[in-house]
Design a protein around this motif. Structure first.
Motif, mmCIF file in Angstrom:
data_model
loop_
_atom_site.group_PDB
_atom_site.id
_atom_site.type_symbol
_atom_site.label_atom_id
_atom_site.label_comp_id
_atom_site.label_asym_id
_atom_site.label_seq_id
_atom_site.Cartn_x
_atom_site.Cartn_y
_atom_site.Cartn_z
ATOM 1 N N GLY A 1 -5.472 -5.061 5.063
ATOM 2 C CA GLY A 1 -6.802 -4.476 5.138
ATOM 3 C C GLY A 1 -6.737 -2.968 5.295
ATOM 4 O O GLY A 1 -7.494 -2.224 4.635
ATOM 5 N N MET A 2 -5.837 -2.485 6.149
ATOM 6 C CA MET A 2 -5.673 -1.043 6.327
ATOM 7 C C MET A 2 -5.166 -0.387 5.052
ATOM 8 O O MET A 2 -5.586 0.725 4.694
ATOM 9 N N TRP A 3 -4.267 -1.082 4.351
ATOM 10 C CA TRP A 3 -3.751 -0.544 3.088
ATOM 11 C C TRP A 3 -4.869 -0.415 2.052
ATOM 12 O O TRP A 3 -4.930 0.579 1.318
ATOM 13 N N GLN A 4 -5.766 -1.388 2.013
ATOM 14 C CA GLN A 4 -6.885 -1.303 1.072
ATOM 15 C C GLN A 4 -7.826 -0.155 1.432
ATOM 16 O O GLN A 4 -8.384 0.501 0.547
ATOM 17 N N LEU A 5 -8.018 0.107 2.708
ATOM 18 C CA LEU A 5 -8.833 1.255 3.113
ATOM 19 C C LEU A 5 -8.169 2.561 2.686
ATOM 20 O O LEU A 5 -8.859 3.511 2.281
ATOM 21 N N GLN A 6 -6.849 2.613 2.770
ATOM 22 C CA GLN A 6 -6.135 3.793 2.300
ATOM 23 C C GLN A 6 -6.305 3.961 0.802
ATOM 24 O O GLN A 6 -6.545 5.073 0.309
ATOM 25 N N ARG A 7 -6.182 2.842 0.061
ATOM 26 C CA ARG A 7 -6.383 2.897 -1.393
ATOM 27 C C ARG A 7 -7.819 3.304 -1.724
ATOM 28 O O ARG A 7 -8.064 4.010 -2.707
ATOM 29 N N LEU A 8 -8.783 2.870 -0.902
ATOM 30 C CA LEU A 8 -10.185 3.255 -1.104
ATOM 31 C C LEU A 8 -10.336 4.765 -0.993
ATOM 32 O O LEU A 8 -11.005 5.397 -1.825
#
Length: 254
Positions: free
Chosen positions: A33-40
């Motif tokens: 989830g944190m990785w997806q926020l970074q990608r966002l």
């Protein structure tokens, strides 16, 4: 001979293994989830950069000597100007389906991609624009367009790469399926080499001119926030399920 482990020890080992698995799953879901926020954040920064880049004045196209080391991600959608000569007799059509068109023509059709021999050396494939499906042969047999040395403007684009299910080019009808200079080069005179590892989407012409230029699709799929919510949801569900399972285990013992 060793006696088998007591049943209660085996059950305890399984319980602790399950607990460890669920906790590891929770940690993994939080990480994703944190990785997806970074990608966002990265995707939003890219979208903002491209939106700003689109409104910059055209800059001269990088010369052939610089093509090998270009960072095409930084130049994607950059307005450029280039001087040279179209080779209309070497034009190739690339199948597409144009939606949300800026001009009057849309639907199934073809990009008319023409080699543009630069005055400073090398050849760039220029996407002159869209023609409807029924005009594919006409676009090749009588492409029209500027003759002689001209200066044009457009947007620099990295190559489109073919997926597993993209067929080979239809060489007899000069039809391709992706705007990939490496594949397009196989359909034109090899004497035009070297070819740029990118192509240029030409700007729109006057009125309802065909090919219909200025149809670059500026679109970036951005589903990272939804993916992040999904992973965080799993991170909540996993410990809840673990707690419910432990509660059931205690009730069973009682």
């Amino acid at each position: 001979m060793d006696s088998p482990a007591p049943p209660h020890r085996l059950s305890a080992a399984l319980r602790w293994s399950f607990i460890a698995l669920m906790l590891a799953l929770t940690v993994a879901c939080v990480f994703l989830g944190m990785w997806q926020l970074q990608r966002l954040a990265e995707k939003e920064a890219l979208i903002a950069a491209v939106a700003e880049r689109l409104h910059l004045p055209p800059v001269p196209l990088p010369p052939q000597a610089q093509w090998t080391g270009l960072d095409l991600d930084l130049l994607n959608f950059a307005p450029v100007s280039l001087t040279g000569t179209f080779r209309h007799d070497q034009a190739v059509t690339v199948f597409t389906s144009l939606v949300d068109a800026r001009g009057p023509a849309s639907g199934p059709g073809y990009w008319v991609v023409t080699p543009f021999v630069l005055a400073g050396g090398g050849t760039v494939f220029v996407n002159r624009g869209f023609v409807p499906e029924n005009l594919q042969e006409a676009a090749l047999n009588d492409p029209g367009g500027p003759q002689g040395r001209v200066t044009i403007t457009g947007l620099l684009r990295p190559a489109e790469h073919a997926g597993w299910f993209v067929p080979e080019a239809d060489t007899s009808n000069r039809i391709e399926w992706v705007r990939d200079p490496a594949r397009l080069a196989n359909l034109v005179d090899p004497a035009l080499a070297p070819f740029a590892p990118f192509y240029v989407d030409q700007a729109a012409g006057p009125g309802a001119t065909l090919p219909q230029g200025g149809e670059t699709v500026v679109e970036f799929p951005n589903n990272h926030f939804g993916y992040a919510l999904t992973w965080f949801g799993f991170a909540i569900i996993a410990p809840v399920m673990l707690g419910f399972w432990l509660w059931r285990q205690r009730r069973t013992k009682v």
